[in-house]
Structures are given as C-alpha cells and as structure tokens.
Design an enzyme around this catalytic site. Structure first.
Site, short mmCIF file in Angstrom:
data_model
loop_
_atom_site.label_atom_id
_atom_site.label_comp_id
_atom_site.label_asym_id
_atom_site.label_seq_id
_atom_site.Cartn_x
_atom_site.Cartn_y
_atom_site.Cartn_z
N LYS A 76 -15.48 -30.17 13.69
CA LYS A 76 -15.02 -29.80 12.34
C LYS A 76 -13.91 -28.78 12.48
O LYS A 76 -14.03 -27.80 13.22
CB LYS A 76 -16.20 -29.17 11.56
CG LYS A 76 -15.82 -28.74 10.15
CD LYS A 76 -15.92 -29.88 9.16
CE LYS A 76 -15.23 -29.61 7.83
NZ LYS A 76 -13.79 -30.00 7.82
N GLN B 159 -12.52 -22.00 16.41
CA GLN B 159 -13.31 -22.72 15.40
C GLN B 159 -14.76 -22.94 15.84
O GLN B 159 -15.66 -22.94 15.01
CB GLN B 159 -12.63 -24.08 15.12
CG GLN B 159 -13.02 -24.70 13.78
CD GLN B 159 -12.24 -24.13 12.60
OE1 GLN B 159 -11.05 -23.90 12.69
NE2 GLN B 159 -12.91 -23.90 11.48
N LYS C 196 -16.48 -19.63 14.94
CA LYS C 196 -16.44 -19.44 13.49
C LYS C 196 -17.45 -20.37 12.80
O LYS C 196 -18.24 -19.93 11.96
CB LYS C 196 -15.02 -19.78 12.99
CG LYS C 196 -14.82 -19.63 11.50
CD LYS C 196 -13.56 -20.31 10.98
CE LYS C 196 -12.32 -19.87 11.71
NZ LYS C 196 -11.08 -20.29 11.00
N LYS D 73 -9.75 -28.84 16.09
CA LYS D 73 -8.51 -28.56 15.35
C LYS D 73 -7.52 -29.66 15.67
O LYS D 73 -7.61 -30.29 16.72
CB LYS D 73 -7.91 -27.21 15.80
CG LYS D 73 -6.94 -26.63 14.80
CD LYS D 73 -7.66 -25.94 13.66
CE LYS D 73 -6.75 -25.46 12.59
NZ LYS D 73 -7.47 -24.59 11.64
N GLY E 58 -7.76 -29.08 5.82
CA GLY E 58 -6.40 -28.54 5.78
C GLY E 58 -6.23 -27.30 6.64
O GLY E 58 -7.19 -26.74 7.17
N ASP E 59 -5.00 -26.87 6.77
CA ASP E 59 -4.62 -25.61 7.41
C ASP E 59 -3.16 -25.43 7.00
O ASP E 59 -2.73 -25.98 5.98
CB ASP E 59 -4.79 -25.69 8.94
CG ASP E 59 -4.71 -24.31 9.61
OD1 ASP E 59 -5.71 -23.59 9.60
OD2 ASP E 59 -3.63 -23.95 10.13
N THR F 141 -11.49 -19.74 1.29
CA THR F 141 -11.10 -18.88 2.42
C THR F 141 -10.69 -17.49 1.93
O THR F 141 -11.13 -16.47 2.45
CB THR F 141 -9.97 -19.53 3.25
OG1 THR F 141 -10.31 -20.89 3.49
CG2 THR F 141 -9.76 -18.80 4.56
P1 NDP Z 1 -0.44 -22.45 3.86
O1 NDP Z 1 0.46 -23.46 4.48
O2 NDP Z 1 -1.03 -22.72 2.53
O3 NDP Z 1 0.29 -21.04 3.77
C1 NDP Z 1 0.80 -20.42 4.89
C2 NDP Z 1 1.55 -19.18 4.45
O4 NDP Z 1 1.94 -18.44 5.59
C3 NDP Z 1 2.84 -19.52 3.73
O5 NDP Z 1 3.16 -18.51 2.83
C4 NDP Z 1 3.83 -19.60 4.87
O6 NDP Z 1 5.18 -19.41 4.47
C5 NDP Z 1 3.37 -18.47 5.74
N1 NDP Z 1 3.69 -18.75 7.13
C6 NDP Z 1 3.40 -19.86 7.84
N2 NDP Z 1 3.89 -19.79 9.08
C7 NDP Z 1 4.51 -18.61 9.16
C8 NDP Z 1 5.22 -17.96 10.18
N3 NDP Z 1 5.38 -18.53 11.39
N4 NDP Z 1 5.70 -16.72 9.90
C9 NDP Z 1 5.53 -16.16 8.69
N5 NDP Z 1 4.87 -16.74 7.68
C10 NDP Z 1 4.37 -17.94 7.90
O7 NDP Z 1 -1.58 -22.19 4.95
P2 NDP Z 1 -3.02 -21.53 4.75
O8 NDP Z 1 -2.97 -20.51 3.69
O9 NDP Z 1 -4.00 -22.62 4.66
O10 NDP Z 1 -3.23 -20.84 6.17
C11 NDP Z 1 -2.84 -19.49 6.43
C12 NDP Z 1 -3.60 -18.96 7.63
O11 NDP Z 1 -5.01 -18.99 7.34
C13 NDP Z 1 -3.45 -19.73 8.92
O12 NDP Z 1 -3.56 -18.86 10.01
C14 NDP Z 1 -4.66 -20.67 8.92
O13 NDP Z 1 -4.98 -21.11 10.21
C15 NDP Z 1 -5.70 -19.73 8.34
N6 NDP Z 1 -6.88 -20.34 7.74
C16 NDP Z 1 -6.78 -21.28 6.77
C17 NDP Z 1 -7.91 -21.80 6.18
C18 NDP Z 1 -7.86 -22.76 5.05
O14 NDP Z 1 -8.91 -23.09 4.51
N7 NDP Z 1 -6.70 -23.22 4.61
C19 NDP Z 1 -9.25 -21.40 6.64
C20 NDP Z 1 -9.24 -20.34 7.63
C21 NDP Z 1 -8.10 -19.86 8.16
P3 NDP Z 1 6.12 -20.68 4.16
O15 NDP Z 1 5.75 -21.14 2.79
O16 NDP Z 1 7.49 -20.13 4.27
O17 NDP Z 1 5.83 -21.69 5.21
O1 2IT Z 2 -9.17 -22.43 10.23
C1 2IT Z 2 -10.01 -22.93 9.47
O2 2IT Z 2 -11.18 -22.57 9.45
C2 2IT Z 2 -9.55 -24.00 8.57
N1 2IT Z 2 -8.38 -24.32 8.55
C3 2IT Z 2 -10.55 -24.72 7.69
C4 2IT Z 2 -11.29 -25.76 8.47
C5 2IT Z 2 -12.18 -26.66 7.66
O3 2IT Z 2 -12.69 -27.61 8.27
O4 2IT Z 2 -12.37 -26.46 6.46
#
Ligand code: NDP
Ligand code: 2IT
Length: 457
Positions: A101, A122, A125, A137, A176-177, A221
């Site tokens: 997952k 992961q 976590k 992943k 997603g991520d 999240t």
């Molecule tokens: P999104 O794509 O929705 O948002 C990412 C955000 O971070 C955007 O604002 C993006 O800017 C910015 N960003 C991405 N890459 C960079 C970079 N190299 N430098 C600076 N800013 C950057 O992703 P998520 O919100 O889903 O994910 C954000 C973080 O949270 C990641 O580390 C992800 O692995 C983690 N995460 C996500 C989960 C989820 O459920 N979605 C769960 C747990 C962790 P821009 O729009 O310009 O690309």
């Molecule tokens: O980093 C993370 O935990 C995620 N992007 C969410 C993973 C998931 O299976 O919901």
C-alpha cells in the site's frame, strides 16, 4: 549491568553499521534512499541491543531489500500526435503485515532512489496506523504541469495498462501523492476496470466519493498532521489557538493542514509552491488558495492579485525565515536544511510537524533536538492519509459508506493512538520524549514480529 548493556549496544551498532555500509556500497548513487534508511536503522539500535534474535534472523538485511521493484516504459500520445515516453515505477517493499500500500508520485524528479525512500518509509508508517497494510510506492518522471486533461488521461491510461499486472485489492493498492490527485486517480481507476472487465474499487484509494472514495480522504493527511501536532503541543501546554503557523506547499496536504490549523484558531501566515511563497500577515485566505490551486491548477503568486496586504517572493527556501511558533513542511523531501532549521530556531519556533515525507534533512533534525524543538516525524505525523486510505479499502470491501464525521472521528482516534504509541516506544527503549525514535521503533516492531512469525520471508 551497565557494561552488559553497553556491550549489547556495541554489538547492535556494529550490526547496523555493517548493514548500512553494505547498502551504501551498493546504492551510493541513491542519496534519498540512503538518507531514509540511515534515519531509521540507527534509531533501532536499542531494539537490536535488547532483542538479539532479530539480528540472528537477519531482519535488517531482509527489510532493506524491496520484495520487488517493477520498472516499465510508459508510451503515450500528446495533443500534437507525438509519442512521448516516460518511465514508470512500482516498488513493492514489504507485504509482511498486509497487501502493498502506498501512493503514486508524478513529478519530473522521480527516480528509483526517491521511490525506494518513499516505499521504505511507507512500511513503518503503515505499520504505525495499526491497520493491515504493507509498504509500497510508485510513480513516474512524467510532469503533469502544463498538460491538458486529455494528455493527463492518456498518460494515466498508458501507465495503468502496465501497472495493472502487478496490483489488485488484495495484492497492491496504490493511491495519490505529489502530482496525483482525484483527477488522476479517476483516470487510473477507469483504465484498471476497463482492462479487468470488473468493478474493483478496492484496487486504488483516493477515489472521488461518487465512485467509492471515502469521505475525508482528501482532508486526511493535512488534518491528521494537525491532530498529531495538537497532541504533541499538549506536552508544553501550547495549542494551535493563537499560534502563528507557516505551512510550505499549497497542494493536498498543505491545503488541509492549513484548514484544520485555522479551524483550531491558528493564524497561518504563509504557504508556497515550487516557484515561491506568499506571506499574508492577516492570515492566509484559504478559499483563494483552493480556487487557485484546486480549481484553476494555477500558481500561488496569483494570490497577491486579490490580496494587496500579501507579498510574493520567488524561491522556496525563504519561507523558513518567516517567524512562527509552528512550522508544517508539507511540500517535498529535504525542504528544510540545517540553515533553515537554525533560522526557524533563531526566530523562536516551538514545534515542527512533518506533513511531507522526509522534509527535514538529517542535519536539520539534529538542530531541532539540540534546541528542544518539539518534532513530529513524517512517518507518524502524515500517516493520516494512508490510514484513511485503509478505511476506504474497508468501506469498499463492506460496500458501504461512512459519513464525513465518522471517518474524521476515526482519523482523530488513529492519530492520537499513533502519538501515544510513539511516546510509549520511545520511553520503553530509553529515549523518552524522542518521537522520531519512538515512531521508528513502534513501526518496526510490528513488522519485525510478523516477519519472524511467518518464517523466512
Ligand atoms: P501535491 O502535488 O498536491 O502538492 C505538492 C505541493 O508541494 C505543491 O504545492 C508543489 O508545488 C509543492 N512542491 C512539489 N515539489 C516541490 C519541490 N521540489 N520544491 C518545492 N515545492 C514543491 O502533493 P501532496 O500534497 O499530496 O504531497 C505533499 C507531500 O506530502 C509529499 O512529500 C508527499 O509525499 C507527502 N504525503 C502526501 C500524502 C497524501 O495523502 N497526498 C500522504 C502523506 C504524505 P507545485 O504546485 O509548484 O508543484
Ligand atoms: O505518503 C503517503 O502516505 C501517501 N502518499 C498516501 C498513501 C496512501 O496509500 O494513501
């Protein structure tokens, strides 16, 4: 007694050194992967010192090696009729406690090192959530920026045409991520069903609620991160009410971290995207951020067009120079380095809660600990997303829907329990108050015991 303990710790450290150095030799070109492994391995020293049977079972050698790495070509046609080629990945890291997952990341920086670091994190976590899910992943170096909806759809369909061979509701369940939100999940899910000739909602999570997604998954999240930090703040009699907060990013995690922090009475003064950051001394107007990022897929700098009090600054690093009580890095890995951490400390930060995966470098983490900054590590603080993904899987299996309030309440309970388990594990293994060590140990123990109980797997 003291000597015996230090002897066993020495043996444990030597064992960890050996495993880590072998890995370093093999994977010297994978810095993010090595960073994630290093952080976890060395915090497990007290576990191996107390439980030599884990060393005898070669648990570390086994757990650092992914069960499977799938790499594949993704060919797709752009709007001009030209064939484009990207690389797809799925790292199926550990199935010791449940089906693989973990999310999918679409970003040009994606490579094997990044997917492996994320997959490795992961495992622990997912274990911390208390739910039966293994670690994985995936993703691609595909850049969704500037692509039309039709191009995104064709890419997702091409990606799933290969990925479908390796996944399934009881095998591996993506989500997603970065760069993969509800739109992409919809296209991926549609293609999976089309190929399989069946409707299997449990194969992917983060779906829209109209076709099997869980309510509150979108928020999970960010909300979960704030719930975790809320528990941690109680230690120093602080709360979000009246606190000044800086949140990096403006994507899925950031948006809902801001929303929950604001609901709890915080003033969130800054957020960012990969081009720069906005500072609004009046507090960020979240409706505007949602309109720009969720609806228009635009850039955060557009915020200042309608908010004359706010300023926009090019570049991401400067966001950490804004004084705040609580910093929530929610964008990407290594966004807080040693210098940024020192600046945060100098400006009086009291707590750092990691919404993103591995947003602090190892040196930044040292700075937090050296200055008594409360630190909520990613694999615990951002586990709410995958926890609600597991609740989505449960609802899909039962063919029923829980209300938003029901899911949010379960999420709150899960985050509180993760916090308590981290505190307990840290204390039990001699590192009271260190949530990083607590999270790594609590996450590891469950997987380790499952691996031992299942024989040589
Ligand atoms: P999104 O794509 O929705 O948002 C990412 C955000 O971070 C955007 O604002 C993006 O800017 C910015 N960003 C991405 N890459 C960079 C970079 N190299 N430098 C600076 N800013 C950057 O992703 P998520 O919100 O889903 O994910 C954000 C973080 O949270 C990641 O580390 C992800 O692995 C983690 N995460 C996500 C989960 C989820 O459920 N979605 C769960 C747990 C962790 P821009 O729009 O310009 O690309
Ligand atoms: O980093 C993370 O935990 C995620 N992007 C969410 C993973 C998931 O299976 O919901």
């Amino acid at each position: 007694m003291v000597t015996a303990m230090s002897d066993s710790q020495k043996v444990a450290t030597e064992y960890i050194d050996t495993v880590y150095n072998n890995l370093k030799e093999k994977h010297g070109h994978e810095p993010e992967f090595l960073q994630a492994v290093k952080e976890i391995l060395y915090s497990l020293t007290p576990v191996f010192a107390q439980r030599p049977e884990y060393m005898e079972a070669s648990l570390l050698e086994r757990i650092v090696e992914p069960e499977r790495v799938v790499k594949f070509r993704v060919s797709w046609e752009d709007d001009h009729g030209k064939i484009q080629v990207n690389r797809g990945y799925r790292v199926q890291y550990s199935s010791a406690i449940g089906p693989y997952k973990g999310g999918l990341r679409f970003h040009p920086s994606v490579n094997e090192s990044i997917i492996k670091f994320l997959g490795f994190e992961q495992i622990f976590k997912n274990s911390l959530t208390g739910q039966p899910i293994g670690g994985a992943k995936g993703g691609s170096d595909f850049d969704p920026k500037g692509k039309s909806d039709a191009e995104i759809m064709r890419f997702c369909q091409a990606f799933m045409t290969e990925l479908h061979k390796y996944i399934g509701p009881d095998v591996d369940v993506p989500a997603g991520d970065i760069g993969v939100g509800a739109r992409e999940i919809g296209f991926l899910f549609g293609q999976y069903n089309r190929i399989r000739g069946a409707y299997e909602p449990g194969v992917i999570t983060g779906k829209l609620p109209r076709f099997g997604g869980s309510l509150a998954r979108k928020e999970a999240t960010g909300y979960g991160c704030v719930y975790f930090v809320q528990e941690m703040l109680k230690e120093i009699n602080l709360s979000f009410a009246g606190a000044t907060v800086v949140v990096s990013g403006s994507g899925n995690v950031s948006t809902y971290a801001i929303e929950k922090a604001q609901q709890l009475g915080a003033k969130v003064v800054a957020c960012s995207d990969s081009n720069g950051y906005i500072y609004d001394p009046n507090g960020i107007d979240l409706d505007t951020v949602k309109e720009i990022k969720e609806v228009q897929h635009g850039r955060i700098k557009e915020y200042v067009e309608t908010h004359s009090n706010a300023t926009y600054t090019e570049g991401c690093q400067g966001i950490w120079t804004i004084p705040c009580d609580i910093a929530l890095p929610c964008a990407t890995q290594n966004e807080i380095n040693e210098e940024a951490a020192k600046t945060l400390v100098k400006n009086g930060v009291k707590a750092v809660g990691e919404g993103a995966n591995m947003p602090s470098t190892l040196q930044a983490i040292d700075v937090y600990f050296a200055n008594d900054v409360l630190f909520a590590p990613a694999k615990a603080a951002n586990a709410g997303g995958v926890a609600v993904s597991a609740l989505e899987m449960a609802q899909n299996s039962m063919r029923l829907f829980w209300t938003f309030e029901e899911v949010d309440q379960k999420l709150h309970v899960i985050m509180t329990s993760i916090y308590n388990n981290c505190v307990k594990a840290a204390k039990e293994f001699g590192h009271e108050g260190n949530l990083l060590i607590g999270a790594n140990i609590a996450g590891f123990l469950k997987v380790a015991d499952a691996m031992i109980a299942q024989g040589v797997i």
